[in-house]
Design a protein around this motif. Structure first.
Motif, PDB file in Angstrom:
ATOM      1  N   THR A  88       0.835  -1.207   0.000  1.00 23.34           N
ATOM      2  CA  THR A  88       0.000   0.000   0.000  1.00 23.34           C
ATOM      3  C   THR A  88       0.867   1.254   0.000  1.00 23.34           C
ATOM      4  O   THR A  88       0.501   2.286   0.551  1.00 23.34           O
ATOM      5  N   ASP A  89       2.060   1.146  -0.647  1.00 22.05           N
ATOM      6  CA  ASP A  89       3.009   2.252  -0.640  1.00 22.05           C
ATOM      7  C   ASP A  89       2.893   3.156  -1.867  1.00 22.05           C
ATOM      8  O   ASP A  89       3.631   4.135  -1.980  1.00 22.05           O
ATOM      9  N   PRO A  91       2.000   6.090  -4.322  1.00 17.91           N
ATOM     10  CA  PRO A  91       1.600   7.478  -4.035  1.00 17.91           C
ATOM     11  C   PRO A  91       0.109   7.728  -4.207  1.00 17.91           C
ATOM     12  O   PRO A  91      -0.460   8.570  -3.501  1.00 17.91           O
ATOM     13  N   TYR A  93      -2.271   6.031  -3.216  1.00 18.38           N
ATOM     14  CA  TYR A  93      -3.026   5.620  -2.028  1.00 18.38           C
ATOM     15  C   TYR A  93      -2.909   6.612  -0.874  1.00 18.38           C
ATOM     16  O   TYR A  93      -3.712   6.573   0.055  1.00 18.38           O
ATOM     17  N   ARG A  94      -1.901   7.454  -0.908  1.00 19.03           N
ATOM     18  CA  ARG A  94      -1.605   8.294   0.260  1.00 19.03           C
ATOM     19  C   ARG A  94      -2.766   9.187   0.680  1.00 19.03           C
ATOM     20  O   ARG A  94      -3.105   9.244   1.868  1.00 19.03           O
ATOM     21  N   ILE A  97      -5.314   7.036   2.480  1.00 18.02           N
ATOM     22  CA  ILE A  97      -4.836   6.614   3.800  1.00 18.02           C
ATOM     23  C   ILE A  97      -4.896   7.776   4.783  1.00 18.02           C
ATOM     24  O   ILE A  97      -5.302   7.621   5.936  1.00 18.02           O
ATOM     25  N   GLN A  98      -4.499   8.966   4.316  1.00 19.35           N
ATOM     26  CA  GLN A  98      -4.502  10.146   5.186  1.00 19.35           C
ATOM     27  C   GLN A  98      -5.906  10.529   5.618  1.00 19.35           C
ATOM     28  O   GLN A  98      -6.095  11.139   6.675  1.00 19.35           O
ATOM     29  N   SER A 220       8.784   0.157   3.144  1.00 18.86           N
ATOM     30  CA  SER A 220       8.313   0.852   4.340  1.00 18.86           C
ATOM     31  C   SER A 220       9.458   1.729   4.837  1.00 18.86           C
ATOM     32  O   SER A 220      10.588   1.626   4.345  1.00 18.86           O
TER      33      SER A 220
END
Length: 327
Positions: A88-89, A91, A93-94, A97-98, A220
């Motif tokens: 889930t790294d 960009p 998705y950020r 997630i935030q 990570s």
């Protein structure tokens, strides 16, 4: 009525199975085309599925992916997002997630094909296929020289970094070929698929006897740059390196230099710090390097496995049960 956003292709492909679940839970299914033509439906989107068909030629920055995440941005009630990638790294998705949206990954969908690509590369590199393929291109009948004869795989030592579904399957297959496997993870707990387990902090020590360093861990803050100059410098000159993780886990320049000057024997690389790998990268032309374009997971069965995972997770979500691969 709450709604689920998904690609129109997946809606058509799995409509009957999904509709029976959705109707029982009073959940409406919304395809992307409908959402784009009638933006008002986005106000009721509670769940969404970022599926493999939304990738354009394997690129998460392609038009379909960008379209999907633009729609996601306009969903104020979004609570759950299922993504197709193992990690889930990305960009994309950020922002989700935030926002505190529950996210579950596709970890395990492609573990077998990635493991098969990895082990196939280990076998081919160890057996001298690079020499034979080069001779074939030049139409030359050239046997492997006596001073470069390959060593048997049984008894060799593989260090596998990351013991998720991919790392465990790689380890299992390598052990069936007779290799001794040391697994590297955050905790040194014993696992049946490996002979020995150490922590990331012990990596530079354990690679000193490695014939193969195989990187399968997710990206990570803990693993970014994990395979740096210290670890690469500790490898024996005969060692091969495989990266099916993320490019940022390895110091690419340090590895490139080691491959060029003979400090590392060979490499199979599926991922890179910058993708696509620039055409002027020296890695393309190194005879001891095999490259695939972030494609080690390629399999006609991935779509089936991904869909099965989503349908299971939709059932979990609707029933209030824990999700598989929840971040």
């Amino acid at each position: 009525m709450a709604s689920l956003l998904l690609s129109t292709a997946r809606l058509l492909e799995h409509g009957s199975a999904l509709k029976s679940m959705a109707n029982a839970a009073d959940l409406r299914l919304v395809g992307m085309e409908e959402a784009e033509h009638f933006p008002a439906v986005l106000s009721d989107i509670e769940a969404a599925w970022y599926s493999l068909d939304l990738l354009n030629a394997g690129a998460p920055t392609g038009p379909s992916s960008v379209r999907f995440f633009r729609l996601i941005e306009a969903c104020p009630k979004l609570r759950w997002l299922q993504v197709m990638s193992a990690g889930t790294d990305l960009p994309l998705y950020r922002p989700v997630i935030q926002r505190g949206v529950q996210i579950s990954s596709g970890s395990g969908i492609a573990s077998e094909p990635v493991a098969h690509s990895t082990v196939a590369a280990v076998m081919a590199l160890s057996r001298g296929f690079g020499h034979w393929l080069s001779a074939q291109r030049h139409r030359t009948w050239s046997k492997i020289p006596q001073d470069r004869l390959p060593r048997d795989l049984p008894g060799q030592h593989a260090v596998v970094v990351g013991l998720g579904p991919i790392g465990l399957e790689v380890s299992r297959l390598l052990r069936t070929l007779g290799l001794r496997v040391t697994g590297v993870r955050s905790r040194a707990e014993p696992l049946p698929s490996v002979d020995h387990t150490v922590t990331y902090e012990e990596l530079a020590d354990v690679v000193q006897t490695a014939d193969w360093l195989i990187v399968c861990c997710p990206l990570s803050p803990r693993t970014e740059g994990l395979i740096g100059r210290q670890v690469i410098g500790a490898l024996p000159a005969r060692a091969g390196v495989v990266n099916v993780s993320r490019g940022a886990v390895i110091d690419q320049l340090a590895l490139q230099e080691a491959l060029m000057n003979g400090r590392v024997g060979s490499a199979y690389l599926d991922v890179f710090e910058r993708e696509p790998l620039p055409a002027d990268s020296p890695l393309w032309s190194l005879p001891n390097v095999w490259i695939s374009p972030h494609n080690a997971a390629a399999s006609a069965e991935n779509t089936r496995r991904e869909s099965e995972l989503f349908i299971r997770n939709l059932g979990n979500y609707l029933a209030g049960r824990p999700l598989e691969n929840e971040r």
